[in-house]
Scaffold this active site. Structure first.
Site, PDB file in Angstrom:
ATOM      1  N   TYR A  81     109.608   8.055  -7.795  1.00  0.00           N
ATOM      2  CA  TYR A  81     110.649   8.895  -7.187  1.00  0.00           C
ATOM      3  C   TYR A  81     111.542   9.609  -8.210  1.00  0.00           C
ATOM      4  O   TYR A  81     112.326  10.492  -7.823  1.00  0.00           O
ATOM      5  CB  TYR A  81     111.514   8.086  -6.222  1.00  0.00           C
ATOM      6  CG  TYR A  81     110.803   7.656  -4.947  1.00  0.00           C
ATOM      7  CD1 TYR A  81     109.520   8.100  -4.646  1.00  0.00           C
ATOM      8  CD2 TYR A  81     111.419   6.820  -4.035  1.00  0.00           C
ATOM      9  CE1 TYR A  81     108.877   7.703  -3.487  1.00  0.00           C
ATOM     10  CE2 TYR A  81     110.785   6.423  -2.868  1.00  0.00           C
ATOM     11  CZ  TYR A  81     109.509   6.864  -2.602  1.00  0.00           C
ATOM     12  OH  TYR A  81     108.884   6.475  -1.439  1.00  0.00           O
ATOM     13  N   ASP A  87     109.636   0.652  -1.688  1.00  0.00           N
ATOM     14  CA  ASP A  87     110.005   1.390  -0.477  1.00  0.00           C
ATOM     15  C   ASP A  87     109.052   0.995   0.661  1.00  0.00           C
ATOM     16  O   ASP A  87     109.477   0.613   1.753  1.00  0.00           O
ATOM     17  CB  ASP A  87     109.935   2.903  -0.776  1.00  0.00           C
ATOM     18  CG  ASP A  87     110.453   3.759   0.354  1.00  0.00           C
ATOM     19  OD1 ASP A  87     111.088   3.224   1.288  1.00  0.00           O
ATOM     20  OD2 ASP A  87     110.218   4.992   0.303  1.00  0.00           O
ATOM     21  N   LYS A 137     100.222  -2.453  -9.939  1.00  0.00           N
ATOM     22  CA  LYS A 137      98.841  -1.980  -9.843  1.00  0.00           C
ATOM     23  C   LYS A 137      98.295  -1.845 -11.268  1.00  0.00           C
ATOM     24  O   LYS A 137      97.752  -0.801 -11.669  1.00  0.00           O
ATOM     25  CB  LYS A 137      98.837  -0.653  -9.065  1.00  0.00           C
ATOM     26  CG  LYS A 137      97.495  -0.239  -8.523  1.00  0.00           C
ATOM     27  CD  LYS A 137      96.945  -1.126  -7.417  1.00  0.00           C
ATOM     28  CE  LYS A 137      95.501  -0.759  -7.137  1.00  0.00           C
ATOM     29  NZ  LYS A 137      94.842  -1.662  -6.179  1.00  0.00           N
ATOM     30  N   ASP A 196      98.232  -4.049  -3.319  1.00  0.00           N
ATOM     31  CA  ASP A 196      97.455  -4.142  -2.076  1.00  0.00           C
ATOM     32  C   ASP A 196      97.419  -5.578  -1.558  1.00  0.00           C
ATOM     33  O   ASP A 196      97.653  -5.840  -0.377  1.00  0.00           O
ATOM     34  CB  ASP A 196      96.039  -3.546  -2.255  1.00  0.00           C
ATOM     35  CG  ASP A 196      95.365  -3.907  -3.580  1.00  0.00           C
ATOM     36  OD1 ASP A 196      95.975  -4.641  -4.393  1.00  0.00           O
ATOM     37  OD2 ASP A 196      94.224  -3.457  -3.813  1.00  0.00           O
ATOM     38  N   ASP A 246     109.585  -1.842   4.256  1.00  0.00           N
ATOM     39  CA  ASP A 246     109.387  -1.536   5.685  1.00  0.00           C
ATOM     40  C   ASP A 246     108.339  -2.478   6.277  1.00  0.00           C
ATOM     41  O   ASP A 246     108.459  -2.923   7.428  1.00  0.00           O
ATOM     42  CB  ASP A 246     108.935  -0.077   5.885  1.00  0.00           C
ATOM     43  CG  ASP A 246     110.111   0.903   5.964  1.00  0.00           C
ATOM     44  OD1 ASP A 246     111.115   0.692   5.240  1.00  0.00           O
ATOM     45  OD2 ASP A 246     110.030   1.875   6.738  1.00  0.00           O
TER      46      ASP A 246
HETATM   47  C1  IPM Z   1     114.730   4.293   1.720  1.00  0.00           C
HETATM   48  C2  IPM Z   1     114.280   5.692   2.063  1.00  0.00           C
HETATM   49  C3  IPM Z   1     114.657   6.697   0.992  1.00  0.00           C
HETATM   50  C4  IPM Z   1     113.961   6.374  -0.324  1.00  0.00           C
HETATM   51  C5  IPM Z   1     114.380   8.148   1.398  1.00  0.00           C
HETATM   52  C6  IPM Z   1     114.879   8.461   2.749  1.00  0.00           C
HETATM   53  C7  IPM Z   1     114.978   9.092   0.407  1.00  0.00           C
HETATM   54  O1  IPM Z   1     112.947   5.709   2.400  1.00  0.00           O
HETATM   55  O2  IPM Z   1     115.897   4.095   1.343  1.00  0.00           O
HETATM   56  O3  IPM Z   1     113.934   3.352   1.879  1.00  0.00           O
HETATM   57  O4  IPM Z   1     113.569   7.223  -1.068  1.00  0.00           O
HETATM   58  O5  IPM Z   1     113.824   5.264  -0.688  1.00  0.00           O
HETATM   59 MN    MN Z   2     112.211   3.703   2.912  1.00  0.00          MN
END
Ligand code: IPM
Ligand code: MN
Ligand code: NAD
Length: 347
Positions: A132, A242, A186, A218, A246
């Site tokens: 990022y 990231d 990785k 993975d 989730d």
């Molecule tokens: C997060 C989000 C952000 C990230 C995005 C919305 C910029 O996905 O905080 O998990 O980049 O991590």
């Molecule tokens: Mn996110």
């Protein structure tokens, strides 16, 4: 305590209202004053002002407030000419405040999935470099596009040290009580990740009291679902963290359960893991638990640990005694308001 609030987009304002109500009630019970300041940020701010954050806000976060609480920001339809979203704040705040550690606890609360193995781990996501760092500087033409993943020694060392210190402050993985940091990389394919793993192993050698563990990204995704009780602390690159955070949320009742902190050596801000969930915004559907646990993380970081525990305890008991239940899509059956009231009455 003076807390800066960035309400954000979509479900952000309703979640932040819930958090302010709970913070104010908890502070009053513990005999201290909380004051809220408001800073505009997100896709709405971008549409109004041409920038995603109020001018001067980063400086005010450093100088004028004791803490920063943020709701989710961003709307998928609000985009820049390069195709990326205009209303998100990752680059502005995470790099602007050098909050290099994105701390994302995943905890299965009592009452969510009775009978399931316990889940209680922390993803320590590197927050200022990795893939990022390429935001805003990738290249693209009609035929191809490229973004670069960068890892620096300073950046990897500090996040790995942070992960080991996080493990030292916890009581181990739920399955076996072992204090453990899992390096998720990785390194079987990419040099940048081999660099990350080598530095991880160097720092691990300085922490013989904590078990050093490795998973490829993975396999980590598999094991976080198949054997989550093994994990205590995980440390990984920005993009990988990231996604895995989730994924972890989905095993613990959904994104509406998951708080996070962005922490640096001299600044921090706190926000839920999830986004602005536009399709359920403004309908009293969103689960505010993520934002309430985020407020508790903020207080804990600020040293107000008693009030942090008061909020966390109230949230836990609201789930444990069945006052709050979740629909299969992660929304609470009693609505945003119902969760807020259940927590307020248990403070
Ligand atoms: C997060 C989000 C952000 C990230 C995005 C919305 C910029 O996905 O905080 O998990 O980049 O991590
Ligand atoms: Mn996110
Ligand atoms: P999202 O996290 O907003 O939603 C994913 C799914 O989770 C949806 O089904 C949504 O309804 C559900 N969900 C999220 N939060 C919930 C809650 N509190 N209670 C119940 N259900 C909840 O992800 P998305 O749809 O990919 O992104 C929407 C916007 O949010 C985008 O603009 C994205 O860039 C932004 N975003 C911002 C942040 C942030 O501010 N830190 C994080 C992630 C995404």
């Amino acid at each position: 305590m003076r807390i800066a609030c960035v309400d954000g987009d979509g479900i952000g304002p309703e979640l932040m209202a819930s958090a302010r109500e709970v913070l104010a009630a908890a502070a009053a019970l513990d005999g201290w004053d909380v004051e809220f300041g408001f800073e505009s940020g997100g896709a709405g701010t971008y549409l109004e002002a041409g920038e995603p954050l109020a001018a001067g806000a980063v400086e005010r976060f450093r100088g004028e407030y004791d803490a920063v609480l943020k709701g989710p920001v961003g709307l998928p339809e609000v985009r820049k000419a390069d195709g990326t979203e205009a209303g998100v704040l990752g680059g502005v705040l995470r790099n602007g405040l050098d909050t290099y550690a994105n701390v994302r606890p995943v905890r299965l609360l009592p009452g969510i999935r009775d009978g399931a193995d316990p889940i209680d781990y922390v993803i320590v996501r590197e927050n200022t470099e990795g893939l990022y760092l390429s935001r805003g500087s990738g290249v693209r033409n009609e035929r191809a596009a490229s973004d670069q993943l960068l890892m620096t020694r300073v950046g990897v060392e500090r996040i790995v040290r942070f992960a080991f210190e996080t493990a030292r402050a916890r009581s181990g993985a739920p399955k076996d009580g072992v204090s453990r940091v899992t390096c998720v990389d990785k390194s079987n394919v990419l040099r940048s990740f081999a660099f990350f793993r080598d530095i991880f192993d160097e720092i691990a050698a300085e922490h013989p009291d904590v078990e050093a563990d490795h998973r490829y990204t993975d396999a980590a995704a598999h094991d976080l679902v198949a054997d989550p009780g093994h994990f205590d602390v995980l440390v990984t690159e920005n993009f990988v963290g990231d996604m895995l955070s989730d994924l972890g949320a989905a095993t613990a009742g959904g994104l509406g359960m998951c708080p996070s902190g962005n922490i640096g050596d001299d600044a921090a801000y706190f926000e839920p893991v999830h986004g602005s969930a536009p399709s359920i915004a403004g309908q009293d559907k969103a689960n505010p638990t993520s934002q309430l646990l985020t407020a508790a993380m903020l207080l804990d970081h600020a040293g107000v640990t008693g009030t942090a525990r008061r909020i966390t305890g109230a949230v836990e008991s609201a789930y444990a005694d069945g006052a709050v239940r979740l629909n299969p899509d992660g929304t609470p059956t009693c609505g945003t308001r119902g969760v807020t009231e259940a927590v307020l009455s248990r403070l």
